[in-house]
Write an enzyme that holds these catalytic residues in place. Structure first.
Site, short mmCIF file in Angstrom:
data_model
loop_
_atom_site.label_atom_id
_atom_site.label_comp_id
_atom_site.label_asym_id
_atom_site.label_seq_id
_atom_site.Cartn_x
_atom_site.Cartn_y
_atom_site.Cartn_z
CB CYS A 14 -0.93 -0.01 1.22
SG CYS A 14 -2.14 -1.34 1.20
CB CYS A 87 -3.12 -7.57 5.69
SG CYS A 87 -3.54 -6.38 4.39
CD GLU A 262 -13.73 -13.95 -19.24
OE1 GLU A 262 -12.58 -14.43 -19.19
OE2 GLU A 262 -13.95 -12.73 -19.20
CB CYS A 334 -8.40 -2.41 -13.76
SG CYS A 334 -7.58 -3.60 -14.83
#
Length: 376
Positions: A14, A87, A262, A334
């Protein structure tokens, strides 16, 4: 978000964790504006955020250590293991699963795989949770089938400890490479899929089908696409790179003809199951390559929705879409950089609206949804 692993210098996944959520969202919005510079956008919709912690529905854990004291997490480049059970991206419901799995590995004799020595059996643990009913899917990624009998024999104890484990599999990944899963999936439970539900739409999760890891933001992404399509004159739609059918199942109406494509058969099986539950008889899902499917068709739908992997849809599909000229294209991405490249290969389309979805807090990544309208 406070993270002891980051503070101790043990994990840097992160990278933006020291910035506030608002600062992160502003930086991502600026990045999207930069990437779309020179492309006229009629409407910039307000970005959508979500929880800053406990939002992930999936854990991908490298297993290291010994059979008596296994460690779940990741390996640094020098081979040093890091325990990621604490986490803060994971929901609290994952902690008891990790706790029970450590003694279970000893019971089943699943020796963790040692990368340096190329010995051992258990490589990864993959855990997925349904936000809808709390059911979980656990996949043991093994080097071979050598320990399958021992694994099966020990499972009753694990299932008694963790009744939320609905789907359990052994995935066989024999290659000495950092590959998360192999082709062979062996089911160890009768149930083979988790049910999830976004916006009253049933979605199914199978072991080798892609599913978004941030269900809160993903549900808003799908709902937004449904709202946008609902405002358009669409009777015939393609959903390319459709995965388990999240977009198509949200956008479809009983009157609409929709084809979802797909390449992963497991994902298509999930999409078909959802369509059957919804009673949508004019939805057709097929396990094919999206680009090859589109180029082979002789018809033009009103709208084409694409949701490609990070590499984008590529110039061949862009060229064909430009030639086929559907009235509308919805692009979910994305990777806004490849999306911007693809849109520049569609010169006859204008961006009617665009919206950012912060699917990946504390990183530079984000999801974006863009509606394109044919201009000529």
């Amino acid at each position: 978000m406070q993270c002891a692993l980051y503070d101790a210098g043990r994990c840097r996944s992160c990278q933006w964790i020291t910035q506030s959520v608002n600062e992160q969202l502003s930086a991502k919005t600026a990045d999207l504006h930069r990437l779309l510079a020179g492309l006229p956008v009629e409407q910039w919709c307000a970005p959508i955020g979500g929880p800053e912690q406990h939002f992930r529905n999936k854990a991908k854990m490298v297993v290291s250590g010994s059979v008596e004291k296994p460690l779940f997490g990741m390996l640094h480049r020098d081979g040093t293991p890091v325990d990621l059970c604490g986490c803060p991206l994971y929901p609290a419901s994952f902690a008891p699963v990790f706790s029970a799995l450590k003694p279970f590995i000893a019971r089943a004799g699943l020796t963790p795989y040692n990368v340096a020595r190329k010995r051992g059996e258990l490589k990864y643990l993959l855990l997925t949770e349904s936000q809808f009913d709390g059911g979980m899917m656990l996949r043991f990624v093994l080097r071979s089938e050598t320990k399958l009998t021992q694994l099966r024999a020990a499972l009753p104890w694990l299932r008694a400890q963790l009744p939320q484990l609905r789907v359990i599999t052994a995935n066989i990944q024999p290659v000495h490479m950092a590959i998360m899963e192999g082709e062979t999936e062996i089911y160890l439970t009768d149930q083979q899929a988790l049910v999830e539900r976004f916006n009253d739409v049933p979605l199914w999760i199978r072991p080798q089908s892609f599913f978004q890891t941030n269900p809160t933001v993903a549900s808003r992404l799908y709902a937004t696409a449904r709202d946008w399509v609902g405002q358009l004159p669409v009777r015939h739609m393609w959903d390319l790179f459709c995965g388990v059918g999240g977009f198509g199942l949200h956008c479809a109406t009983p009157q609409m003809q929709l084809t979802g494509i797909e390449i992963a058969p497991e994902a298509i099986a999930c999409a078909k199951q959802s369509a059957a539950e919804l009673g949508l008889t004019r939805l057709h899902f097929q396990a094919l390559d999206s680009t090859q499917f589109a180029i082979a068709q002789g018809e033009t739908p009103d709208l084409v929705l694409v949701n490609p992997p990070r590499r984008g849809i590529g110039k061949p599909l862009c060229d064909y879409l430009a030639q086929m000229a559907p009235r509308f294209i919805i692009y979910s991405s994305c990777n806004a950089q490849t999306m911007a490249q693809d849109i520049r290969h569609l010169p006859n389309y204008r961006i009617q609206r665009v919206q950012l979805f912060d699917m990946f807090p504390h990183t530079a990544h984000y999801e974006v949804l863009a509606l394109l309208r044919r201009s000529i």
